[in-house]
Design an enzyme around this catalytic site. Structure first.
Site, PDB file in Angstrom:
ATOM      1  N   GLY A  46       0.868  -1.230   0.019  1.00 10.92           N
ATOM      2  CA  GLY A  46       0.063   0.074   0.120  1.00 10.92           C
ATOM      3  C   GLY A  46       1.046   1.243  -0.078  1.00 10.92           C
ATOM      4  O   GLY A  46       1.834   1.190  -0.797  1.00 10.92           O
ATOM      5  N   GLU A  47       0.686   1.850   0.896  1.00 15.25           N
ATOM      6  CA  GLU A  47       1.468   3.296   0.986  1.00 15.25           C
ATOM      7  C   GLU A  47       1.975   3.187   2.388  1.00 15.25           C
ATOM      8  O   GLU A  47       1.315   3.534   3.639  1.00 15.25           O
ATOM      9  CB  GLU A  47       0.644   4.664   0.560  1.00 15.25           C
ATOM     10  CG  GLU A  47       1.588   5.873   0.388  1.00 15.25           C
ATOM     11  CD  GLU A  47       2.563   5.486  -0.682  1.00 15.25           C
ATOM     12  OE1 GLU A  47       2.109   4.940  -1.741  1.00 15.25           O
ATOM     13  OE2 GLU A  47       3.811   5.976  -0.313  1.00 15.25           O
ATOM     14  N   SER A  48       3.361   2.985   2.693  1.00 14.65           N
ATOM     15  CA  SER A  48       3.996   2.981   3.940  1.00 14.65           C
ATOM     16  C   SER A  48       3.771   4.079   4.780  1.00 14.65           C
ATOM     17  O   SER A  48       3.429   4.030   6.122  1.00 14.65           O
ATOM     18  CB  SER A  48       5.523   2.537   3.870  1.00 14.65           C
ATOM     19  OG  SER A  48       6.083   3.509   3.167  1.00 14.65           O
ATOM     20  N   CYS A  77       6.014  -5.231   0.616  1.00 12.47           N
ATOM     21  CA  CYS A  77       6.362  -4.076  -0.051  1.00 12.47           C
ATOM     22  C   CYS A  77       6.276  -2.876   1.003  1.00 12.47           C
ATOM     23  O   CYS A  77       7.084  -2.687   1.564  1.00 12.47           O
ATOM     24  CB  CYS A  77       5.432  -3.454  -1.305  1.00 12.47           C
ATOM     25  SG  CYS A  77       6.000  -2.543  -2.509  1.00 12.47           S
ATOM     26  N   ARG A 103      12.915   3.366  -0.319  1.00 14.76           N
ATOM     27  CA  ARG A 103      11.512   3.529  -0.806  1.00 14.76           C
ATOM     28  C   ARG A 103      11.581   3.636  -2.468  1.00 14.76           C
ATOM     29  O   ARG A 103      12.469   4.479  -2.770  1.00 14.76           O
ATOM     30  CB  ARG A 103      10.667   4.459  -0.234  1.00 14.76           C
ATOM     31  CG  ARG A 103      10.277   3.829   1.160  1.00 14.76           C
ATOM     32  CD  ARG A 103       9.302   5.078   1.806  1.00 14.76           C
ATOM     33  NE  ARG A 103       8.156   5.376   1.223  1.00 14.76           N
ATOM     34  CZ  ARG A 103       7.389   6.277   1.064  1.00 14.76           C
ATOM     35  NH1 ARG A 103       7.572   7.299   1.998  1.00 14.76           N
ATOM     36  NH2 ARG A 103       6.284   6.586   0.334  1.00 14.76           N
ATOM     37  N   ILE A 136       5.531  -3.106  -7.731  1.00 19.19           N
ATOM     38  CA  ILE A 136       4.662  -2.069  -7.780  1.00 19.19           C
ATOM     39  C   ILE A 136       5.317  -0.780  -6.927  1.00 19.19           C
ATOM     40  O   ILE A 136       5.122  -0.934  -5.839  1.00 19.19           O
ATOM     41  CB  ILE A 136       3.220  -2.435  -7.315  1.00 19.19           C
ATOM     42  CG1 ILE A 136       2.584  -3.431  -8.033  1.00 19.19           C
ATOM     43  CG2 ILE A 136       2.261  -1.016  -7.715  1.00 19.19           C
ATOM     44  CD1 ILE A 136       1.409  -4.081  -7.715  1.00 19.19           C
ATOM     45  N   ARG A 137       5.975  -0.037  -7.681  1.00 23.06           N
ATOM     46  CA  ARG A 137       6.470   1.237  -6.924  1.00 23.06           C
ATOM     47  C   ARG A 137       7.290   0.513  -5.779  1.00 23.06           C
ATOM     48  O   ARG A 137       7.043   1.113  -4.557  1.00 23.06           O
ATOM     49  CB  ARG A 137       5.427   2.182  -6.811  1.00 23.06           C
ATOM     50  CG  ARG A 137       5.912   3.487  -6.769  1.00 23.06           C
ATOM     51  CD  ARG A 137       4.895   4.548  -6.783  1.00 23.06           C
ATOM     52  NE  ARG A 137       5.335   5.861  -6.121  1.00 23.06           N
ATOM     53  CZ  ARG A 137       4.825   6.273  -4.999  1.00 23.06           C
ATOM     54  NH1 ARG A 137       4.024   5.769  -4.339  1.00 23.06           N
ATOM     55  NH2 ARG A 137       5.378   7.457  -4.495  1.00 23.06           N
ATOM     56  N   HIS A 173       4.806  -8.627  -4.213  1.00 25.74           N
ATOM     57  CA  HIS A 173       3.694  -9.109  -4.095  1.00 25.74           C
ATOM     58  C   HIS A 173       3.154 -10.355  -4.161  1.00 25.74           C
ATOM     59  O   HIS A 173       2.361 -10.573  -5.133  1.00 25.74           O
ATOM     60  CB  HIS A 173       2.523  -7.930  -4.564  1.00 25.74           C
ATOM     61  CG  HIS A 173       2.729  -6.541  -4.199  1.00 25.74           C
ATOM     62  ND1 HIS A 173       2.048  -5.946  -3.009  1.00 25.74           N
ATOM     63  CD2 HIS A 173       3.500  -5.604  -4.673  1.00 25.74           C
ATOM     64  CE1 HIS A 173       2.219  -4.768  -3.080  1.00 25.74           C
ATOM     65  NE2 HIS A 173       3.029  -4.456  -3.924  1.00 25.74           N
ATOM     66  N   GLU A 175       0.963 -11.865  -2.831  1.00 33.85           N
ATOM     67  CA  GLU A 175      -0.724 -12.146  -2.793  1.00 33.85           C
ATOM     68  C   GLU A 175      -1.172 -11.551  -4.300  1.00 33.85           C
ATOM     69  O   GLU A 175      -2.624 -11.730  -4.192  1.00 33.85           O
ATOM     70  CB  GLU A 175      -1.046 -11.175  -1.703  1.00 33.85           C
ATOM     71  CG  GLU A 175      -1.087  -9.491  -2.130  1.00 33.85           C
ATOM     72  CD  GLU A 175       0.391  -8.961  -1.877  1.00 33.85           C
ATOM     73  OE1 GLU A 175       1.089  -9.872  -1.694  1.00 33.85           O
ATOM     74  OE2 GLU A 175       0.291  -7.714  -1.805  1.00 33.85           O
TER      75      GLU A 175
END
Ligand code: GLN
Length: 191
Positions: A46-48, A77, A103, A136-137, A173, A175
């Site tokens: 997600g976004e840490s 991630c 990051r 992903i990023r 990821h 998942e």
């Protein structure tokens, strides 16, 4: 086994579905009380910065640190960033794993990619065939310090998965693929 997925932000539903697919009971964790009676926890991508901020707001930071000192946590991630000791900038971190992380190490969202990785540790679940990894990023693990070990690297040698006792960090990821080997590997780690 009863496993929690930290359900503050990010792709926790995908982890939940993967775990349920291998017969594991899943609890969504949003409050400290939800951590009771769990054998392990997954912190999703997600976004840490958002996950960290919400963990502070929900008084989860210290309970999560305590949890990770005794039981297993796997971060994918953003979750891997949140588990790490140092990311070269200020934002809330659990600082449970002796790894340093950068990051957004591959650039922006459009620079997301997939690649197959060799992961010898998957011998633990009986299948070391190449693992299709989705980035992903994504962050890179710059270095693992004493106590932590490298689980997977890119062809250029950069580290993308590490383990320290019952703690696991992956830049990618699992998942989001149909491949449940990393989820089964995490279950094995908790035994
Ligand atoms: N770029 C995100 C971060 O820095 C991580 C992206 C992800 O979890 N897919 O937190």
């Amino acid at each position: 086994m009863k496993i929690g997925v930290l359900a503050l932000q990010g792709d926790f539903i995908e982890h939940q579905q993967m775990l349920e697919g291998i017969g594991v009971q899943v609890i969504q964790v949003r409050l400290p009380a939800h951590l009771q009676k769990l054998d392990g926890l997954i912190i999703p991508g997600g976004e840490s910065t958002t996950i960290g901020k919400l963990a502070v707001d929900f008084d989860l930071l210290e309970p999560l640190r305590q949890f990770g000192r005794e039981r297993g946590i796997w971060g994918t991630c953003a979750g891997a960033i949140f588990l790490s000791k140092d990311i070269h900038r200020q934002q809330p971190l659990l600082q449970l794993m002796d790894i340093t992380v950068s990051r957004n190490a591959f650039g922006r969202q459009v620079d997301s990619f997939e690649i197959t990785l060799n992961v010898p540790a998957l011998a633990r679940v009986g299948d070391t065939s190449p693992f299709r990894a989705v980035f992903i990023r994504a962050p890179l693990i710059d270095a693992v310090q004493e106590g932590a070990e490298v689980i997977a690297s890119l062809p250029n040698g950069r580290i993308v998965a590490a383990r320290q006792g019952k703690l696991l960090a992956t830049s990618f990821h699992p998942e989001l693929t149909g491949d449940d080997r990393f989820h089964r590997f995490f279950m094995e780690m908790l035994k």
